[in-house]
Write a protein that holds these residues in place. Structure first.
Motif, PDB file in Angstrom:
ATOM      1  N   PRO A 259       6.214 -45.282 -81.133  1.00 46.05           N
ATOM      2  CA  PRO A 259       5.908 -46.277 -80.113  1.00 46.05           C
ATOM      3  C   PRO A 259       4.418 -46.556 -79.906  1.00 46.05           C
ATOM      4  O   PRO A 259       4.042 -47.568 -79.339  1.00 46.05           O
ATOM      5  CB  PRO A 259       6.511 -45.664 -78.845  1.00 46.05           C
ATOM      6  N   PHE A 260       3.543 -45.640 -80.323  1.00 46.82           N
ATOM      7  CA  PHE A 260       2.099 -45.871 -80.117  1.00 46.82           C
ATOM      8  C   PHE A 260       1.299 -45.139 -81.190  1.00 46.82           C
ATOM      9  O   PHE A 260       1.842 -44.320 -81.936  1.00 46.82           O
ATOM     10  CB  PHE A 260       1.654 -45.395 -78.717  1.00 46.82           C
ATOM     11  N   ASP A 261      -0.027 -45.456 -81.265  1.00 42.39           N
ATOM     12  CA  ASP A 261      -0.894 -44.766 -82.223  1.00 42.39           C
ATOM     13  C   ASP A 261      -1.114 -43.342 -81.746  1.00 42.39           C
ATOM     14  O   ASP A 261      -1.539 -43.114 -80.608  1.00 42.39           O
ATOM     15  CB  ASP A 261      -2.264 -45.463 -82.296  1.00 42.39           C
ATOM     16  N   PHE A 262      -0.835 -42.380 -82.612  1.00 42.03           N
ATOM     17  CA  PHE A 262      -1.036 -40.987 -82.237  1.00 42.03           C
ATOM     18  C   PHE A 262      -2.531 -40.671 -82.183  1.00 42.03           C
ATOM     19  O   PHE A 262      -3.298 -41.220 -82.975  1.00 42.03           O
ATOM     20  CB  PHE A 262      -0.361 -40.072 -83.258  1.00 42.03           C
ATOM     21  N   PRO A 263      -2.964 -39.762 -81.265  1.00 41.13           N
ATOM     22  CA  PRO A 263      -4.358 -39.338 -81.320  1.00 41.13           C
ATOM     23  C   PRO A 263      -4.631 -38.588 -82.622  1.00 41.13           C
ATOM     24  O   PRO A 263      -3.728 -37.923 -83.160  1.00 41.13           O
ATOM     25  CB  PRO A 263      -4.505 -38.399 -80.121  1.00 41.13           C
ATOM     26  N   ALA A 264      -5.886 -38.691 -83.117  1.00 46.61           N
ATOM     27  CA  ALA A 264      -6.212 -38.159 -84.447  1.00 46.61           C
ATOM     28  C   ALA A 264      -5.945 -36.659 -84.563  1.00 46.61           C
ATOM     29  O   ALA A 264      -5.566 -36.166 -85.617  1.00 46.61           O
ATOM     30  CB  ALA A 264      -7.661 -38.463 -84.769  1.00 46.61           C
ATOM     31  N   TRP A 265      -6.101 -35.898 -83.425  1.00 49.24           N
ATOM     32  CA  TRP A 265      -5.986 -34.448 -83.530  1.00 49.24           C
ATOM     33  C   TRP A 265      -4.561 -33.971 -83.803  1.00 49.24           C
ATOM     34  O   TRP A 265      -4.329 -32.836 -84.187  1.00 49.24           O
ATOM     35  CB  TRP A 265      -6.538 -33.758 -82.265  1.00 49.24           C
ATOM     36  N   VAL A 266      -3.591 -34.860 -83.626  1.00 47.45           N
ATOM     37  CA  VAL A 266      -2.201 -34.436 -83.826  1.00 47.45           C
ATOM     38  C   VAL A 266      -1.997 -33.953 -85.270  1.00 47.45           C
ATOM     39  O   VAL A 266      -1.336 -32.950 -85.520  1.00 47.45           O
ATOM     40  CB  VAL A 266      -1.221 -35.588 -83.498  1.00 47.45           C
ATOM     41  N   LEU A 267      -2.610 -34.685 -86.222  1.00 47.86           N
ATOM     42  CA  LEU A 267      -2.499 -34.246 -87.616  1.00 47.86           C
ATOM     43  C   LEU A 267      -3.758 -33.462 -87.993  1.00 47.86           C
ATOM     44  O   LEU A 267      -4.677 -33.988 -88.602  1.00 47.86           O
ATOM     45  CB  LEU A 267      -2.312 -35.450 -88.544  1.00 47.86           C
ATOM     46  N   SER A 271      -1.910 -28.101 -87.365  1.00 47.15           N
ATOM     47  CA  SER A 271      -0.546 -28.615 -87.194  1.00 47.15           C
ATOM     48  C   SER A 271       0.113 -28.839 -88.556  1.00 47.15           C
ATOM     49  O   SER A 271       1.291 -28.534 -88.746  1.00 47.15           O
ATOM     50  CB  SER A 271      -0.541 -29.911 -86.376  1.00 47.15           C
ATOM     51  N   ILE A 272      -0.654 -29.325 -89.524  1.00 49.92           N
ATOM     52  CA  ILE A 272      -0.062 -29.581 -90.840  1.00 49.92           C
ATOM     53  C   ILE A 272       0.265 -28.257 -91.532  1.00 49.92           C
ATOM     54  O   ILE A 272       1.317 -28.124 -92.173  1.00 49.92           O
ATOM     55  CB  ILE A 272      -0.987 -30.477 -91.702  1.00 49.92           C
TER      56      ILE A 272
END
Ligand SMILES: Cc1cc2nc3c(=O)[nH]c(=O)nc-3n(C[C@H](O)[C@H](O)[C@H](O)COP(=O)(O)OP(=O)(O)OC[C@H]3O[C@@H](n4cnc5c(N)ncnc54)[C@H](O)[C@@H]3O)c2cc1C
Length: 460
Positions: A259-267, A271-272
């Motif tokens: 639904p929206f642009d994820f913040p950059a820190w998510v990846l 997390s990866i």
């Protein structure tokens, strides 16, 4: 016809460029009248192949009629804006499948011919162009020609893989393959490192109609290149459970939207790394054959609509290269070492084996191994036109490795290769250029990718 100036990007959302778009409603409206024009299908190429900054882009999505389906012979003819998803809905219930499919079904027939796309079966069946019976091509002077391996063959093989630069593909006739069911029989083989993964991919006892490997791009040291070879084939009737409902199974899956642009820190590497460790354990356990739908097998990412938003609003770059057989292991190892040393995680890392090089003069595949990586853009500096945030410097190093090992980068994924590297990677370019000059002397069919790589001259 009305034109609109809008910002446009490829699937990687980098670069974003202002383009003058026109959306023909019918086949008869497709034309080559602008001074510089490029056809665009579903915009699923990652970089700037379907962009034409400050110039004309022809959106072909509405020119998508299915014209003919010979259920006996398994031949489909459709307008080039039709998507593979639209074709599958019609052919799968009748016991036919696409001879070659990329990892998303939301691509147009025209885009598949223009990029000469490959699938998980390239090592057996070649690329998309090998199964095309003929195309209608609209040339720079407005004339329409039929091209096939038998008729106007030179122009046909310049258009297969020619990235839309020889003309607008109006129609495509495609030979299909028969299937006994819409299900896939799949088996996974875990590999503790790159050496084992190559052994799996080369082992005839494990090989199947379709073979692809997922790689944990963050693994390093003794685990460098650990991954899972995923092999599969269209399930035969005797492999299905009793009472199997073919009609129900042929129905395509539904997708959920990001639904929206994820913040950059998510990846992030953290997390990866966690995801990869979990995925390796879970999927690596599936050592026994199991049934899967064709949708999740061929198009796992299509289940999440607009998944490119997971990378945040700055977008990402996909880097896909191929290294010829003789140097493949050393080359792929060097690429993975460079990547894991950079601590730039690739959310997706895929390794596939290719068969012999096809006849398309600018086609990407060659006999060898192809590696695809998704790399997020971290810094605004890159978007503001500065050399980069370190990402492009890393990718330049990857280019050097690819060139040193005799390989090439895939244009449908590219957003930043240099003209010099392109020339070194595509040795049949001069043959292609002769044909291009003959049919488009004013270089009317051009794109941002073509100008960046100086394909077809740099005059407009
Ligand atoms: C999730 C995902 C997975 C993918 N997996 C694979 C894969 O496994 N194998 C693979 O090979 N590729 C893969 N791709 C890349 C994709 O298949 C190609 O980029 C394909 O060309 C996209 O088709 P499109 O209709 O979106 O074309 P666009 O992106 O719109 O255009 C791509 C090129 O085709 C040209 N073109 C499009 N329509 C026409 C036309 N009618 N006439 C002339 N030229 C035209 C454009 O000018 C441009 O040069 C993947 C892409 C995504 C997003």
């Amino acid at each position: 016809m009305a034109t609109l100036v809008i910002p446009l990007s490829g699937w990687g959302r980098y670069p974003v460029q202002s383009c003058e778009v026109e959306r023909p409603e019918r086949y008869a409206d497709l034309h080559s009248e602008a001074a510089s024009v490029i056809a665009r299908g579903q915009g699923r190429s990652y970089g700037d192949a379907a962009l034409n900054e400050n110039r004309r882009v022809l959106l072909t999505g509405r020119v998508n009629r299915l014209l003919e389906f010979d259920v006996e012979k398994g031949v489909v003819r459709a307008e080039a804006g039709a998507t593979l998803a639209e074709i599958l809905e019609v052919i799968v219930p009748k016991g036919w499948f696409l001879p070659v499919t990329p990892g998303t079904k939301f691509v147009s027939l025209g885009g598949c011919v223009a990029a000469d796309v490959h699938g998980k079966n390239h090592h057996h069946d070649g690329s998309f162009g090998d199964h095309v019976l003929g195309i209608d091509l609209i040339l720079a002077d407005g004339s329409r020609v039929t091209c096939s391996p038998a008729e106007n063959a030179e122009l046909f093989w310049a258009t297969v893989g020619g990235m839309g630069l020889t003309g607008i593909i109006g129609e495509v006739a495609l030979k299909l393959i028969p299937i006994q069911s819409p299900r896939m029989m799949v088996q996974h083989h875990a590999a503790a490192n790159l050496e084992q993964l190559f052994q799996h991919l080369q082992n005839p006892a494990l090989d199947d109609s379709y073979t692809v490997a997922w790689i944990d791009s963050l693994a390093s040291g003794l685990q460098l290149g650990r991954g899972i070879a995923m092999c599969g084939h269209h399930a035969a009737v005797q492999e299905l459970p009793a009472g199997f409902d073919h009609a129900l199974a042929a129905k395509p899956g539904r997708s959920r939207q990001v639904p929206f642009d994820f913040p950059a820190w998510v990846l992030s590497p953290l997390s990866i790394g966690a995801f990869n460790a979990l995925y390796y354990r879970r999927e690596g356990k599936k050592q026994q054959p199991f049934l899967a739908g064709y949708d999740p097998y061929f198009y796992p990412l299509d289940a999440i609509g607009q998944w490119n938003r997971l990378y945040g609003k700055r977008g990402f770059v996909q880097y896909q290269c191929v290294i010829p057989d003789n140097f493949a292991f050393d080359g792929i190892r060097a690429l993975l070492q460079e990547l894991s040393g950079s601590r730039r995680p690739s959310f997706l890392a895929v390794l596939k084996r290719f068969g012999a090089q096809g006849r398309g003069l600018l086609s990407f595949p060659m006999a060898g191994y192809t590696l695809a990586l998704d790399l997020p853009i971290r810094s605004e500096k890159l978007l503001a036109g500065h050399p980069d945030d370190g990402l492009f410097a890393l990718l330049d190093k990857l280019d050097e490795i690819v060139l040193r090992h005799g390989g090439r980068v895939y244009l449908a994924k590219d957003a930043r290769l240099s003209a010099e590297s392109f020339r070194a990677m595509y040795p049949r370019y001069s043959e292609w250029l002769k044909i291009k000059n003959a049919v488009d002397p004013q270089n009317r069919f051009s794109s941002s990718l073509a100008r960046r790589l100086e394909i077809g001259g740099n005059t407009i």
